[in-house]
Write an enzyme that holds these catalytic residues in place. Sequence first.
Site, short mmCIF file in Angstrom:
data_model
loop_
_atom_site.label_atom_id
_atom_site.label_comp_id
_atom_site.label_asym_id
_atom_site.label_seq_id
_atom_site.Cartn_x
_atom_site.Cartn_y
_atom_site.Cartn_z
N PRO A 15 0.81 -1.22 0.00
CA PRO A 15 0.00 0.00 0.00
C PRO A 15 0.85 1.27 0.00
CG PRO A 15 -0.15 -1.13 2.11
CD PRO A 15 0.71 -1.97 1.24
N GLU A 16 0.43 2.25 -0.78
CA GLU A 16 1.07 3.56 -0.82
C GLU A 16 0.08 4.59 -0.26
OE1 GLU A 16 2.96 4.40 -4.58
OE2 GLU A 16 3.00 2.29 -5.13
#
Length: 285
Positions: A15-16
């Site tokens: 995840p960013e």
Amino acid sequence: MGGLATAMLGCPGMPELPEVETIRRSLLSRLEGRRLVAVAASGSPLRQPIQEAAWQACVGARLEDLTRRGKYLIGHLGRHAAVFHLGMSGRLLVQPASSPAPAHTHLTLGFSDGLELRLVDPRRFGVAVVMPAEEVSLYPPLARLGVDPLEGDVEAALASLAGTRAPIRNALLDQSVVAGLGNIYANEALARAGIRPTTPAGRLSPARRARLARATRDTLADALAAGGTTLADGGFVDGDGNGGYFAVALRVYGREGQPCQECGAAIRRAVMAGRSAFYCPRCQR
Ligand SMILES: [Zn+2]
């Protein structure tokens, strides 16, 4: 062992910022104001061991807020702050306490009214630590973070790279410069700005820095509006287990050999610092 293999594949599920922000919003909408009533840990360490006794000391506190710094989430539990990072494969899910816990649930926080926040992390690269609230800003991983691209001055952060020979794609992944970008959005922001990933970070003109700062913010805002990026091979889900829809909008990431949507040239892939970079050889200079 898995670290290098995952790096070569580009960690598709990692995840960013848009994914972490999407998770933050979904968790807060379900849990804000609820009282922590129970804590259970699996006993398996994440990046560090889970200090179950420290978590038990938070029982009775309400979740007053959930904030984000880069890819970190910070739960505000009265006198305590809970810091989470999802690592490569972590998920934070809000589920009824009556439902069976998924495999690889390593921390369970029971809240009032029968809801549990479950940290599920098969590869255990995540972080879940609790500390006195006044110490959270001194916590080294948070203290080291650079500007948040949704709130801070990305252009100034890029200007601070003057003289840096590292490729701009690699500089964008450095969390002490800009906090929250990972490989998907670093590549996408460069495509949007028309800048080749291999360009030395310290050689961007002021006009190109301004364009990249704007492209970074716009890329993240569009991804956030789409609920993040969930690739076909899985990965990110929000607190309710739903994926995001930005994958269809990707310009270059994961599109090696496919036509550029602007000019039709085949998208190229290069490997830089062990991670794939994707770009259009005509639109990105
Ligand atoms: Zn092109």
